[in-house]
Motif scaffolding. Structure first.
Motif, PDB file in Angstrom:
ATOM      1  N   GLU A   3      -9.180  11.581  -4.391  1.00  0.00           N
ATOM      2  CA  GLU A   3      -8.311  11.185  -5.177  1.00  0.00           C
ATOM      3  C   GLU A   3      -7.480  10.089  -4.719  1.00  0.00           C
ATOM      4  O   GLU A   3      -6.961   9.153  -5.344  1.00  0.00           O
ATOM      5  N   VAL A   4      -7.425   9.972  -3.375  1.00  0.00           N
ATOM      6  CA  VAL A   4      -6.692   8.817  -2.728  1.00  0.00           C
ATOM      7  C   VAL A   4      -7.610   7.526  -2.710  1.00  0.00           C
ATOM      8  O   VAL A   4      -6.890   6.331  -2.958  1.00  0.00           O
ATOM      9  N   VAL A  40       0.634  -1.125  -0.003  1.00  0.00           N
ATOM     10  CA  VAL A  40      -0.048  -0.225   0.046  1.00  0.00           C
ATOM     11  C   VAL A  40       0.896   1.421   0.040  1.00  0.00           C
ATOM     12  O   VAL A  40       0.470   2.441  -0.678  1.00  0.00           O
ATOM     13  N   LEU A  89      -5.607   0.283  -7.086  1.00  0.00           N
ATOM     14  CA  LEU A  89      -4.630  -1.071  -6.562  1.00  0.00           C
ATOM     15  C   LEU A  89      -5.710  -2.378  -6.202  1.00  0.00           C
ATOM     16  O   LEU A  89      -4.903  -3.377  -6.649  1.00  0.00           O
ATOM     17  N   ASN A 111      -1.720  17.163  -2.040  1.00  0.00           N
ATOM     18  CA  ASN A 111      -2.802  16.871  -1.455  1.00  0.00           C
ATOM     19  C   ASN A 111      -2.529  16.567   0.002  1.00  0.00           C
ATOM     20  O   ASN A 111      -1.842  15.581   0.372  1.00  0.00           O
ATOM     21  N   ARG A 130     -10.242   3.338 -10.805  1.00  0.00           N
ATOM     22  CA  ARG A 130      -9.679   4.764 -10.798  1.00  0.00           C
ATOM     23  C   ARG A 130     -10.530   6.063 -11.348  1.00  0.00           C
ATOM     24  O   ARG A 130     -10.963   6.714 -10.453  1.00  0.00           O
ATOM     25  N   ARG A 177      -6.199  -3.899  -9.676  1.00  0.00           N
ATOM     26  CA  ARG A 177      -4.908  -4.438 -10.030  1.00  0.00           C
ATOM     27  C   ARG A 177      -4.531  -5.612  -9.626  1.00  0.00           C
ATOM     28  O   ARG A 177      -4.221  -6.531 -10.238  1.00  0.00           O
ATOM     29  N   GLU A 231      -9.605  15.648  -2.156  1.00  0.00           N
ATOM     30  CA  GLU A 231      -8.373  15.023  -1.881  1.00  0.00           C
ATOM     31  C   GLU A 231      -8.449  13.471  -1.573  1.00  0.00           C
ATOM     32  O   GLU A 231      -7.838  12.594  -1.973  1.00  0.00           O
ATOM     33  N   MET A 232      -9.545  13.437  -0.689  1.00  0.00           N
ATOM     34  CA  MET A 232      -9.968  12.218  -0.092  1.00  0.00           C
ATOM     35  C   MET A 232     -10.443  11.266  -1.293  1.00  0.00           C
ATOM     36  O   MET A 232     -10.064   9.814  -1.327  1.00  0.00           O
ATOM     37  N   GLU A 260      -7.195   5.842  -6.010  1.00  0.00           N
ATOM     38  CA  GLU A 260      -5.914   5.060  -6.094  1.00  0.00           C
ATOM     39  C   GLU A 260      -5.985   3.852  -5.375  1.00  0.00           C
ATOM     40  O   GLU A 260      -5.354   2.598  -5.933  1.00  0.00           O
ATOM     41  N   LEU A 261      -6.458   3.899  -4.189  1.00  0.00           N
ATOM     42  CA  LEU A 261      -6.547   2.775  -3.328  1.00  0.00           C
ATOM     43  C   LEU A 261      -7.448   1.567  -4.022  1.00  0.00           C
ATOM     44  O   LEU A 261      -6.955   0.473  -4.186  1.00  0.00           O
ATOM     45  N   ARG A 275     -12.054   1.827   5.334  1.00  0.00           N
ATOM     46  CA  ARG A 275     -12.004   2.920   6.420  1.00  0.00           C
ATOM     47  C   ARG A 275     -12.445   4.370   5.869  1.00  0.00           C
ATOM     48  O   ARG A 275     -13.109   4.832   6.039  1.00  0.00           O
ATOM     49  N   LEU A 276     -11.699   4.396   4.623  1.00  0.00           N
ATOM     50  CA  LEU A 276     -11.839   5.679   3.888  1.00  0.00           C
ATOM     51  C   LEU A 276     -13.353   5.659   3.049  1.00  0.00           C
ATOM     52  O   LEU A 276     -13.992   6.553   3.025  1.00  0.00           O
ATOM     53  N   GLU A 323      -8.060  -0.390   4.998  1.00  0.00           N
ATOM     54  CA  GLU A 323      -7.801   0.932   4.863  1.00  0.00           C
ATOM     55  C   GLU A 323      -8.779   1.348   3.847  1.00  0.00           C
ATOM     56  O   GLU A 323      -9.191   2.726   4.065  1.00  0.00           O
ATOM     57  N   PHE A 379      -4.365  15.564   2.388  1.00  0.00           N
ATOM     58  CA  PHE A 379      -4.808  14.425   2.973  1.00  0.00           C
ATOM     59  C   PHE A 379      -3.944  12.967   2.698  1.00  0.00           C
ATOM     60  O   PHE A 379      -3.461  12.196   3.399  1.00  0.00           O
ATOM     61  N   GLU A 421       2.204   2.239  -3.322  1.00  0.00           N
ATOM     62  CA  GLU A 421       0.915   3.177  -4.108  1.00  0.00           C
ATOM     63  C   GLU A 421       0.827   4.336  -3.773  1.00  0.00           C
ATOM     64  O   GLU A 421       0.501   5.314  -4.692  1.00  0.00           O
ATOM     65  N   LEU A 469      -5.007  -3.575   2.988  1.00  0.00           N
ATOM     66  CA  LEU A 469      -5.444  -2.721   1.850  1.00  0.00           C
ATOM     67  C   LEU A 469      -6.995  -2.573   2.179  1.00  0.00           C
ATOM     68  O   LEU A 469      -7.566  -1.509   2.007  1.00  0.00           O
ATOM     69  N   LEU A 499       1.467   7.442  -5.973  1.00  0.00           N
ATOM     70  CA  LEU A 499       0.497   8.725  -6.367  1.00  0.00           C
ATOM     71  C   LEU A 499       1.109  10.104  -5.906  1.00  0.00           C
ATOM     72  O   LEU A 499       0.799  10.823  -6.813  1.00  0.00           O
TER      73      LEU A 499
END
Lengths: 230, 230
Positions: free
Chosen positions: B84-85, A85, B92, A145, B200, B95, B81-82, B88-89, B154-155, B151, A147, A88, B148, A92
């Motif tokens: 955006e993250v 993680v 991942l 960013n 994404r 992928r 911003e959140m 990406e998570l 959580r987000l 996380e 965050f 990644e 992962l 980013l």
DNA sequence: AACGCCGAACTTGTATACAAAATAATTGAC
DNA sequence: GTCAATTATTTTGTATACAAGTTCGGCGTT
């Protein structure tokens, strides 16, 4: 009396407990007894319980209702997952940074690379460690960013002891430096995917290199020494 | 007496407070007064303080030493911003999932897409929301990286109220469904980058679509209604 | 002898009392 | 009348007392 041992309060307790866990003084699965720790730290149960909660949020301890707090060291697999993680998140940061980085930050990154070169030349792993830290923190900022920067820093911090182990491996410092150079070069050329790939690789390598350290880790699941500072 | 209002304890308090914040009953910057909340919940200050810490760890409240706990609603920028993250998570997850997903999970994902189709057909946004939730949770699992998955969940949870807002936008449900289909197709073909890109995009779209909702958000910085459940 | 039930000891969870810090208010000086 | 300093009040932080739950040991039964 011998009460001089302690006297720290509040998040002082939190930090101290965190160190006890990270250094391995408290082993995986250990129950954190409120009363004994309270007298050990010279405080009451209240600040301890608050510390437990904070550490539970960080994932360092597990809180079981009516049972207590237990030390939770990451298993080897979990470490690999965390590096996956981390890789990644840093990728980013790099991708975003190519678009958003400011001149001063780019210059600062340059400096850290130069400082790293000096550290490698002197074989000063402590200094390299410090500058490496700086490099990555700057990079988190460069992503623009906040965050993401916070999350990256959080995970970075959690992996700190294990990253530190890596630097002991022969040749890792020089290799790491070279990876930093590649990242910086990609940033300067504005090649976002190259920067992302370089960073992903830079971090992922640490995760995979872990196999080399696995044996020693297995018998003492915590980083044995020299990571108690900062 | 009228003490019947409350009587919940411990993490019940935590959850209830979280709802109060998420629903917007507690506005950004509001100070969480320990004594008034204590009598409101019919408990003492102790469980409240523990709840504050947990919420602070989630980022919902800010804890200032010797000053108190303050409600911290994400500013618009922070939301972007959140997302955006999050994008990406999830990318991942996708992928990794192309390599690691199991047959049963793939079948389960199929089911959710079918259920989503039904929901779109019935214009049932509640059901779509529920199935969408399932789709993403399954995906987190499919990545085969527990850390992962945690996380991401959580987000995901933190963004829940705002994602829910999105579904109110005309045509978003159908578009979202189509994106799900693309993700699933990429997974089935084992094209990891296609899956990552699809995810994404699927998430990032939500972040960028936020401009559409910005005006209404500006005047009532919290999701106004209908997101207090689950 | 093994299993299950009941009770004592201990541990966590909650409430309250006390201490320290911050904010508000009042008084005094300029 | 305004500003500063000191005191009073309020609020957070910590300690302790109490309640509730869990674990462990003993007892009796099968």
């Amino acid at each position: 009396m011998n009460t001089r041992r302690a006297d720290r309060r509040a998040d002082g307790v939190r930090h101290e407990l965190e160190q006890l866990i990270l250094t391995g003084d408290l082993a995986d699965g250990d129950r954190l007894d409120e009363v004994s720790l309270a007298e050990r730290f010279g405080c009451s149960r209240t600040p301890l319980r608050e510390a437990f909660q904070a550490l539970a949020a960080s994932g360092l301890v597990q809180l079981i209702p009516h049972r207590g707090a237990f030390v939770r060291h990451p298993a080897f697999e979990e470490l690999v997952e965390m590096f996956e993680v981390m890789a990644e998140l840093e990728a980013l940061c790099g991708r975003l940074a190519t678009r958003r980085i400011t001149r001063p930050l780019l210059a600062a990154l340059h400096e850290t690379v130069i400082a790293c070169e000096a550290a490698v030349h002197d074989a000063d792993s402590d200094r390299y460690y410090a500058e490496n830290e700086r490099f990555h923190m700057l990079l988190y900022q460069a992503g623009g960013n906040r965050f993401l920067a916070d999350e990256a820093a959080r995970l970075h911090r959690r992996l700190k002891p294990f990253r530190r182990m890596q630097l002991q491996v022969r040749g890792r410092m020089a290799q790491s430096l070279d990876e930093h150079r590649q990242v910086l070069a990609a940033l300067e050329r504005g090649e976002s995917e190259a920067a992302a790939d370089a960073l992903r690789n830079h971090v992922a390598v640490q995760g995979s290199k872990f196999n080399d350290l696995m044996a020693s880790y297995r018998r003492s699941p915590l980083v044995p020494a020299a990571m108690g500072r900062s």
